[in-house]
Design an enzyme around this catalytic site. Structure first.
Site, mmCIF file in Angstrom:
data_model
loop_
_atom_site.group_PDB
_atom_site.id
_atom_site.type_symbol
_atom_site.label_atom_id
_atom_site.label_comp_id
_atom_site.label_asym_id
_atom_site.label_seq_id
_atom_site.Cartn_x
_atom_site.Cartn_y
_atom_site.Cartn_z
ATOM 1 N N GLU A 1 -0.576 -9.530 -1.067
ATOM 2 C CA GLU A 1 -2.184 -10.217 -1.040
ATOM 3 C C GLU A 1 -2.940 -9.994 -2.605
ATOM 4 O O GLU A 1 -3.452 -10.500 -2.665
ATOM 5 C CB GLU A 1 -2.243 -9.197 0.379
ATOM 6 C CG GLU A 1 -1.947 -9.086 2.084
ATOM 7 C CD GLU A 1 -3.127 -7.859 2.673
ATOM 8 O OE1 GLU A 1 -3.077 -7.000 2.017
ATOM 9 O OE2 GLU A 1 -3.730 -8.412 2.935
ATOM 10 N N ALA B 1 0.737 -1.078 -0.061
ATOM 11 C CA ALA B 1 -0.239 -0.169 -0.077
ATOM 12 C C ALA B 1 0.641 1.427 -0.258
ATOM 13 O O ALA B 1 2.038 1.307 0.631
ATOM 14 C CB ALA B 1 -1.345 0.340 1.784
ATOM 15 N N GLY C 1 0.283 -5.569 0.858
ATOM 16 C CA GLY C 1 -0.446 -5.303 -0.397
ATOM 17 C C GLY C 1 -0.748 -5.928 -1.476
ATOM 18 O O GLY C 1 -1.546 -6.596 -2.043
ATOM 19 N N GLU D 1 3.721 -5.821 7.225
ATOM 20 C CA GLU D 1 2.154 -4.576 8.076
ATOM 21 C C GLU D 1 2.934 -4.730 9.143
ATOM 22 O O GLU D 1 2.720 -3.587 9.840
ATOM 23 C CB GLU D 1 0.647 -5.372 7.840
ATOM 24 C CG GLU D 1 0.568 -5.251 6.401
ATOM 25 C CD GLU D 1 0.828 -5.943 5.052
ATOM 26 O OE1 GLU D 1 1.700 -7.088 6.013
ATOM 27 O OE2 GLU D 1 0.253 -6.084 4.004
HETATM 28 N N1 T1G Z 1 4.377 3.328 0.442
HETATM 29 C C1 T1G Z 1 5.239 4.763 -0.256
HETATM 30 N N2 T1G Z 1 6.570 4.843 -0.098
HETATM 31 C C2 T1G Z 1 6.759 4.241 -0.185
HETATM 32 C C3 T1G Z 1 6.405 2.569 0.014
HETATM 33 C C4 T1G Z 1 5.878 2.090 0.331
HETATM 34 N N3 T1G Z 1 4.736 1.066 0.980
HETATM 35 N N4 T1G Z 1 7.711 1.785 -0.168
HETATM 36 C C5 T1G Z 1 9.204 2.671 -0.575
HETATM 37 N N5 T1G Z 1 8.613 3.675 -0.606
HETATM 38 C C6 T1G Z 1 9.568 5.430 -0.860
HETATM 39 C C7 T1G Z 1 10.532 5.241 0.166
HETATM 40 O O1 T1G Z 1 10.237 6.281 0.714
HETATM 41 C C8 T1G Z 1 11.579 5.567 -1.004
HETATM 42 O O2 T1G Z 1 11.166 6.845 -1.069
HETATM 43 C C9 T1G Z 1 12.108 5.221 -1.961
HETATM 44 O O3 T1G Z 1 10.317 4.440 -2.548
HETATM 45 C C10 T1G Z 1 12.215 3.792 -2.035
HETATM 46 O O4 T1G Z 1 12.018 3.459 -1.176
HETATM 47 C C11 T1G Z 1 -3.329 -3.178 2.972
HETATM 48 C C12 T1G Z 1 -0.969 -2.277 4.781
HETATM 49 C C13 T1G Z 1 10.239 -2.083 -1.236
HETATM 50 C C14 T1G Z 1 11.815 -2.978 -0.345
HETATM 51 O O5 T1G Z 1 5.955 -2.319 4.239
HETATM 52 O O6 T1G Z 1 10.197 -2.539 2.170
HETATM 53 O O7 T1G Z 1 0.748 -2.594 2.194
HETATM 54 O O8 T1G Z 1 13.421 8.069 -0.334
HETATM 55 O O9 T1G Z 1 14.430 3.936 -0.536
HETATM 56 O O10 T1G Z 1 15.358 0.282 0.076
HETATM 57 O O11 T1G Z 1 -1.893 -4.818 4.234
HETATM 58 O O12 T1G Z 1 11.019 0.700 0.424
HETATM 59 O O13 T1G Z 1 12.736 7.850 -2.652
HETATM 60 O O14 T1G Z 1 11.648 9.644 -1.636
HETATM 61 O O15 T1G Z 1 13.210 1.754 0.640
HETATM 62 O O16 T1G Z 1 14.823 -0.258 -2.766
HETATM 63 C C15 T1G Z 1 3.716 -2.646 3.399
HETATM 64 C C16 T1G Z 1 7.815 -0.734 2.805
HETATM 65 C C17 T1G Z 1 3.037 -1.966 3.171
HETATM 66 C C18 T1G Z 1 7.673 -2.206 2.820
HETATM 67 C C19 T1G Z 1 12.296 -1.001 -1.803
HETATM 68 N N6 T1G Z 1 5.161 -2.512 2.489
HETATM 69 N N7 T1G Z 1 9.169 -0.286 1.857
HETATM 70 O O17 T1G Z 1 13.987 -0.231 -0.455
HETATM 71 O O18 T1G Z 1 13.675 2.073 -1.283
HETATM 72 S S1 T1G Z 1 1.426 -1.889 4.489
HETATM 73 C C20 T1G Z 1 6.148 -2.053 2.805
HETATM 74 C C21 T1G Z 1 10.450 -1.877 2.365
HETATM 75 C C22 T1G Z 1 0.483 -2.865 3.054
HETATM 76 C C23 T1G Z 1 -1.965 -4.096 3.002
HETATM 77 C C24 T1G Z 1 -0.860 -3.269 3.984
HETATM 78 C C25 T1G Z 1 11.445 -1.024 0.687
HETATM 79 C C26 T1G Z 1 11.561 -1.755 -0.350
HETATM 80 P P1 T1G Z 1 12.250 7.830 -1.364
HETATM 81 P P2 T1G Z 1 13.679 2.825 -0.342
HETATM 82 P P3 T1G Z 1 14.987 0.141 -1.305
#
Ligand code: T1G
Length: 689
Positions: free
Chosen positions: A105, A63, A102, A125
């Site tokens: 999912e 998400a 997500g 999450e």
């Molecule tokens: N939403 C918004 N921005 C995101 C993002 C996300 N999910 N993931 C990464 N970014 C932005 C981050 O801030 C950065 O931005 C850029 O992307 C690159 O990220 C309903 C509730 C995917 C492994 O928890 O683990 O789904 O700083 O520097 O080292 O159940 O990002 O460049 O402006 O980290 O290559 C679940 C979180 C959400 C994944 C990539 N997902 N992200 O790592 O690059 S909850 C997560 C990561 C959800 C559902 C629910 C990592 C990455 P900027 P980065 P990276």
């Protein structure tokens, strides 16, 4: 406006392509686009199977965390997943990069999954204080069994494509180009007359209730105070006991509650805070192919191990063979422990050891692109080391000091080219602790800074920029907490009370227990040098109780044990110091102890950001989470202060300062100002960005 979701029909396969950089997060447009595309392709008589794949470096990473708390347009992610799953034609998800949250999912709602061999997938999450919000636990339990679902949902760590294949999550590993392999896979489904395979219709592989609870207990052992891990366990439990739709509906309610709560807010704050802290405004990093560390003590050895773990060759330098032997012995013992614990293999340990070369002359640092000095904390000694390094090293090599207590400007003044000098303050044990304060002097040039940042990231540390002052960010704040711990002991508390007040807040260890571990002679020496007095700490050190290494400090320790045991002898020392200071000891409520220690940290943090020692409040939070064990789910000291409310903190600090006559507890001007304006540290940071 370009749409992030496009479709195309090739040879009877309906391709849905998502292109929403940087990580294909599920924005409103992406969710809606996928749902529409599936509906259209389902109706198209030319389409026999549907394929979902992503552009760029990754499948959907979840998400969009920035959209949390903002109004969302339909369809919800759960609805999008239902539409995918309900498609009457087989749907295949093609995974590369990281399919997370997500995104995973969506993949679980598809009927089949194919992945590149280096893809990783999971439900992180829990790390954002949440549960999977769109049926993730329910579908995962049906595909991989309840036990796997518990591991993935409560643990929150991604698994490899190979592991996912082994447990039936991934149907096929793509040997070469993902799009080619996935199209072939989809075609073979169509040719084989394979129908849609809705996950919700599958039965869950049973697990006995006690076995289930044992797994939950193991996975939640270190999560005291946090709401999400138990909520994740409940979600998997519901998957087994409730009808699918009912279980998912309940998940969505729980998800909504958690995402509106303070813990998830804090964890989301930290997610962005650590990414923000790692960014620099200017400078370009020079390549670092070899490093050198001067000083083979505990710190130097730990730093060398961090380089080796990242595959970077490093030369460890000390004055003679005996010092090198002691250092290498410690390193070998560390590796042996890791191998014993199974955290690395024997082969990996060998590889890492092979990357650590040793030398007994400083001239060996001449080949290094970056040299970190980690000798004894003595200004004259360090100055001599840097003078010599400047003569030995290439002019473009970065010279860094690991000092935690000395003035880096004074140190850098011995150099002809102070632009190449920077502080890299690692935390003990340096091979484990992730924080690295990068301390710039007035002369440090931008490329030097960028090189230090890039190197810290490369060796898996979390770099945070600091300016020069006594203690930099972290230790300057910790000194204020230590001062409160000492006062609390004088006024009536015992070490176990003080430590418990901090542990109950969520720190893994209390301050006095931590001091016992690092050795009470360290603080004693610093106080002597500065002419400050901590009557109780001084009395304990003067009694030869130096902590774990002497079997007694604030606590006593059984031979070979690291478990602190309350000691009546300490009580006697403490009571006699209180008496000699003329203090009538009183019972201090736990809440007061916690507030005095935590609010003292916050107060100093406010001064540190106001002075520009830290670039922003969220950097202070990152320092405390990665360097000092501040509970991540409380967001760090300054995010926590915002959560509690700054007016309350000011009010309490005023009370504490008035009662104790301790000037350092008087609210910092910035804290008072923000409180009066009804503002927060977060707002102050945003206004200045
Ligand atoms: N939403 C918004 N921005 C995101 C993002 C996300 N999910 N993931 C990464 N970014 C932005 C981050 O801030 C950065 O931005 C850029 O992307 C690159 O990220 C309903 C509730 C995917 C492994 O928890 O683990 O789904 O700083 O520097 O080292 O159940 O990002 O460049 O402006 O980290 O290559 C679940 C979180 C959400 C994944 C990539 N997902 N992200 O790592 O690059 S909850 C997560 C990561 C959800 C559902 C629910 C990592 C990455 P900027 P980065 P990276």
């Amino acid at each position: 406006m370009t749409t992030p979701v496009t479709t195309e029909i090739v040879d009877g396969i309906g391709l849905i392509r998502i292109d929403n950089p940087p990580v294909n997060a599920l924005s409103n447009a992406v969710r809606g686009g996928i749902a529409d595309a599936v509906r259209v392709l389902e109706q198209d008589p030319d389409v026999q199977a549907v394929l979902i794949l992503c552009a760029g470096k990754t499948f959907i990473a979840g998400a969009d965390i920035r959209e949390f708390g903002k109004p969302r347009q339909p369809p919800s992610l759960a609805e999008t997943c239902d539409i995918i799953e309900g498609c009457t034609k087989p749907v295949v998800a093609a995974l590369h990069g990281t399919a997370l949250g997500g995104g995973f999912e969506i993949a679980l709602a598809a009927h089949y999954r194919i992945a590149t061999s280096d893809a990783r997938m999971g439900l992180p999450e829990v790390k954002l204080g949440l549960i999977p919000g769109a049926g993730g636990a329910n579908r995962l339990a049906r595909i991989a069994g309840a036990e796997q679902a518990l591991e993935i949902v409560i643990g929150g760590n991604p698994i490899s494509a190979a592991d996912a294949h082994a447990v039936g999550i991934v149907d096929e590993i793509a040997e070469n180009d993902l799009r080619v392999a996935a199209t072939a896979f989809a075609k073979s489904l169509a040719a084989g007359g394979k129908a849609a395979r809705p996950t919700r219709a599958r039965a869950i592989e049973a697990i006995a209730p006690d076995a289930f609870e044992t797994v939950v207990a193991r996975l939640t052992r270190k999560t005291a105070g946090q709401e999400a891990p138990a909520a994740c366990a409940d979600s998997v439990r519901r998957a087994m006991t409730l009808p699918f739709d009912e279980a998912v509906a309940r998940d969505r309610e729980v998800f909504a509650q958690l995402s509106a709560g303070s813990q998830s807010r804090a964890l989301r704050h930290v997610f962005f805070a650590e990414r923000e802290a790692a960014k620099l405004a200017s400078g370009s990093a020079r390549p670092v192919a070899r490093a050198a560390v001067v000083g083979a003590g505990t710190m130097g050895g730990g730093i060398a191990m961090s380089f080796a773990a990242a595959g970077l060759p490093v030369t460890l330098i000390d004055i003679d063979d005996a010092a090198i032997e002691r250092g290498m012995d410690r390193i070998r013992r560390n590796y042996a422990t890791s191998v014993e614990r199974g955290s690395i293999s024997a082969a990996e340990a060998e590889q890492r050891l092979a990357l650590i070369q040793t030398a007994t002359t400083r001239s060996a640092a001449g080949e290094a692109d970056l040299v970190i000095e980690a000798v004894f904390e003595n200004m004259d000694l360090k100055r001599e080391v840097f003078r010599e390094l400047e003569a030995i090293c290439r002019v473009d090599a970065v010279l860094a000091t690991n000092t935690s207590a000395l003035d880096v400007d004074a140190l850098s003044a011995v150099l002809d080219r102070p632009g190449r000098f920077v502080g890299m303050h690692f935390f003990s044990p340096a091979n484990v602790m992730k924080l690295c304060e990068i301390v710039r002097t007035d002369a440090t040039d931008p490329d030097t800074l960028a090189t230090a940042f890039a190197t810290a990231k490369r060796i898996a540390k979390v770099p945070v920029l600091a300016r020069n002052c006594d203690g930099f960010i972290g230790n300057r704040m910790v000194a204020k907490r230590s001062a409160q711990a000492e006062r609390l002991l004088q006024e009536g508390a015992l070490p176990q009370d003080v430590d418990e007040a901090i542990r109950a807040f969520g720190f893994p260890m209390g301050p006095l227990q931590t001091n016992d571990m690092s050795g009470l002679d360290v603080g004693y020496a610093i106080r002597k040098r500065r002419g400050t007095k901590f009557p109780i700490a001084d009395a304990i050190a003067e009694a030869g109780r130096l902590g774990q290494k002497t079997g007694a400090g604030y606590y006593r320790y059984e031979a070979g044990s690291r478990t602190p045991v309350p000691d009546p002898e300490t009580t006697r020392v403490i009571e006699s110091v209180s008496a000699s200071l003329g203090i009538e000891r009183r019972e201090i409520p736990r809440e007061e102890m916690t507030e005095r220690m935590i609010f003292a940290l916050i107060n100093e943090g406010a001064k540190i950001v106001a002075e520009g020692i830290a670039a922003r409040p969220s950097d202070v939070d990152v320092v405390w989470i990665y360097g000092y064990g501040f509970p991540r789910w409380r967001g760090g000291p300054l995010a926590y202060a915002d959560e509690v409310g700054l007016p309350y903190i000011v009010e309490r600090l005023d009370v504490f300062a008035a009662r104790s006559g301790d000037e350092t507890l008087a609210p910092a001007p910035l804290l008072r100002e923000l409180a009066q304006k009804g503002a927060t540290f977060a707002q102050w940071q945003k206004d200045r960005a």
